[in-house]
Design a protein around this motif. Structure first.
Motif, short mmCIF file in Angstrom:
data_model
loop_
_atom_site.label_atom_id
_atom_site.label_comp_id
_atom_site.label_asym_id
_atom_site.label_seq_id
_atom_site.Cartn_x
_atom_site.Cartn_y
_atom_site.Cartn_z
N HIS A 170 42.81 47.84 45.18
CA HIS A 170 44.25 47.58 45.13
C HIS A 170 44.85 47.49 46.52
CE1 HIS A 170 48.54 48.24 44.47
NE2 HIS A 170 48.45 49.32 45.23
N ILE A 171 44.55 48.44 47.39
CA ILE A 171 45.20 48.50 48.70
C ILE A 171 44.72 47.38 49.62
CG2 ILE A 171 43.61 50.09 49.88
CD1 ILE A 171 47.50 50.10 50.02
N LEU A 172 43.50 46.90 49.41
CA LEU A 172 43.03 45.76 50.20
C LEU A 172 43.96 44.56 50.05
CD1 LEU A 172 39.13 45.63 49.87
CD2 LEU A 172 40.43 45.50 52.00
N GLN A 173 44.47 44.37 48.82
CA GLN A 173 45.39 43.26 48.58
C GLN A 173 46.69 43.43 49.36
OE1 GLN A 173 44.58 40.74 46.39
NE2 GLN A 173 42.64 41.67 45.79
N GLY A 174 47.08 44.70 49.56
CA GLY A 174 48.36 44.97 50.22
C GLY A 174 48.30 44.88 51.73
N VAL A 175 47.16 45.24 52.32
CA VAL A 175 47.10 45.29 53.79
C VAL A 175 46.52 44.04 54.43
CG1 VAL A 175 47.04 47.82 53.91
CG2 VAL A 175 44.88 46.56 53.78
N SER A 176 45.84 43.19 53.64
CA SER A 176 45.33 41.95 54.23
C SER A 176 45.04 40.91 53.16
CB SER A 176 44.04 42.20 55.01
OG SER A 176 43.50 40.98 55.47
N ARG A 177 45.84 39.84 53.18
CA ARG A 177 45.58 38.74 52.23
C ARG A 177 44.25 38.06 52.56
NH1 ARG A 177 50.62 34.78 51.80
NH2 ARG A 177 49.71 34.31 53.80
N THR A 178 43.97 37.90 53.86
CA THR A 178 42.76 37.17 54.27
C THR A 178 41.51 37.91 53.84
OG1 THR A 178 43.92 36.23 56.16
CG2 THR A 178 41.52 36.16 56.21
N PHE A 179 41.43 39.21 54.19
CA PHE A 179 40.23 39.97 53.86
C PHE A 179 40.13 40.25 52.36
CE2 PHE A 179 40.03 40.61 58.41
CZ PHE A 179 38.66 40.51 58.63
N ALA A 180 41.28 40.34 51.70
CA ALA A 180 41.24 40.50 50.25
C ALA A 180 40.63 39.25 49.60
CB ALA A 180 42.65 40.73 49.71
N LEU A 181 40.72 38.13 50.31
CA LEU A 181 40.14 36.87 49.83
C LEU A 181 38.65 36.78 50.17
CD1 LEU A 181 41.17 34.00 48.72
CD2 LEU A 181 41.17 33.30 51.11
N THR A 182 38.28 37.18 51.41
CA THR A 182 36.90 36.96 51.87
C THR A 182 35.92 38.05 51.43
OG1 THR A 182 37.34 38.06 53.99
CG2 THR A 182 37.67 35.68 53.90
#
Length: 353
Positions: free
Chosen positions: A20-32
């Motif tokens: 969940h928090i990955l989506q909040g702190v980085s759109r790019t890394f949440a994608l990769t």
């Protein structure tokens, strides 16, 4: 010395929180990050969050230099299991300013959940994460003490800065890739060297994109010597600068970043083609960096990062094209040559070629 390493094993809730928090702190890394093999996804997602916590400590302008150093050192001890994550979170969370985004406030508050996951990994993975956080934390605290609008002394100082904030991340990722695959591990010495350059290419792109945002908070990561050679003093830099001497210096740095990104492609092509997830993870970051450099190069008098930020359409195109070509080294090399053809050609020592 008391250690807190496995006092509270990671739970399903901890893993859900991490996603969940990955989506909040980085759109790019949440994608990769989700492109990675299932066994690497949790550890690299966790590694990113650890680096983001270090970054939050360094970036929050509500903290004094002494507090930044104290919390950076404390977090290093937290990751290695010598200090309780709860103590770190409870001490830091109330001190965070509005400069830190809400998702990062939440991340600091929930540091114990992140650390429980960190402490669930195998020894090689944990050692790689601990080393990265230690070098990054100590380096960032040192550089914060010397922040100024005058810029860094020279290109060597920029290289060192980039190593502390990004090159060491490349080394950590390579350690994790090599632990995951015996085939990748065969190329470890060459990959480790290229990993530092890969990290520097991405970091230099961010530094160039964020020139004006950094200056607003009193920092400049541009190297004085590159601009001095062109007859420009970074102390005189103002938004909207159209001085051709500054323009030339910027061109040299764009060219150096391009040379590092070319090394990033070499790195990616050394990953076995069957590991398409790892290749996509690398290629998406590389592709977006090249497109960002193009935007900076085309608009060297930009006054805010938003003007050189790539569009969502460009992100989608990068994802689609690099994914389709992920296994084909020759096609990837052609694509790099095509998309970077308008960027200056400079070697990593800063000389035009």
């Amino acid at each position: 010395m008391t250690t807190y390493t496995m006092a509270h094993p990671a739970s399903i809730e901890d893993n859900h929180y991490q996603e969940h928090i990955l989506q909040g702190v980085s759109r790019t890394f949440a994608l990769t990050i989700p492109q990675l093999p299932p066994s690497l996804y949790p550890v690299i997602g966790n590694a990113y969050l650890l680096c983001r916590i270090v970054d939050t400590v360094e970036d929050d302008n509500g903290l004094s230099s002494e507090q930044t150093r104290k919390f950076a050192e404390m977090f290093i001890q937290v990751v290695s299991g010598k200090v309780a994550a709860e103590a770190f979170a409870e001490a830091l969370f109330p001190l965070l300013s509005d400069h830190t985004i809400p998702a990062e406030h939440d991340l600091i508050k929930n540091t114990p959940a992140v650390i429980r996951i960190t402490h669930s990994f195998n020894l090689t993975q944990r050692k790689a994460l601990e080393r990265c956080v230690r070098i990054m934390g100590q380096g960032m605290a040192d550089y914060q003490d010397t922040e100024s609008l005058a810029g860094l002394k020279d290109l060597a100082a920029l290289n060192q800065y980039c190593y502390h904030v990004a090159g060491v991340v490349g080394e950590m990722l390579t350690e994790l890739f090599c632990d995951y695959s015996e085939e990748i591990n065969l190329n470890k010495p060459a990959l480790m060297k290229l990993a530092v350059s890969f990290g520097q290419g991405l970091q230099m792109t961010n530094i160039l994109k964020d020139i004006w945002e950094d200056r607003k908070r009193g920092a400049c990561w541009l190297p004085q010597d590159i601009f001095r050679e062109k007859g420009f003093d970074l102390n005189e830099l103002q938004p909207g600068c159209t001085d051709p001497r500054f323009d030339e210096g910027l061109g040299v740095l764009i060219g150096i970043a391009k040379a590092h990104l070319r090394n990033a492609l070499t790195y990616t092509c050394m990953i076995p083609p069957k590991e398409t997830g790892i290749r996509r993870f690398c290629l998406w970051a590389l592709g977006m960096a090249v497109l960002t450099l193009n935007k900076i190069n085309q608009n060297r008098s930009f006054i805010q990062g938003e003007q050189v930020k790539i569009s969502r359409k460009s992100v989608k195109a990068t994802v689609l094209i690099t994914s389709a070509l992920a296994r084909q080294d020759w096609a990837l090399q052609q694509m790099f040559a095509l998309t970077s053809r308008h960027l200056p050609e400079v070697d990593v020592l800063g000389k035009k070629v």
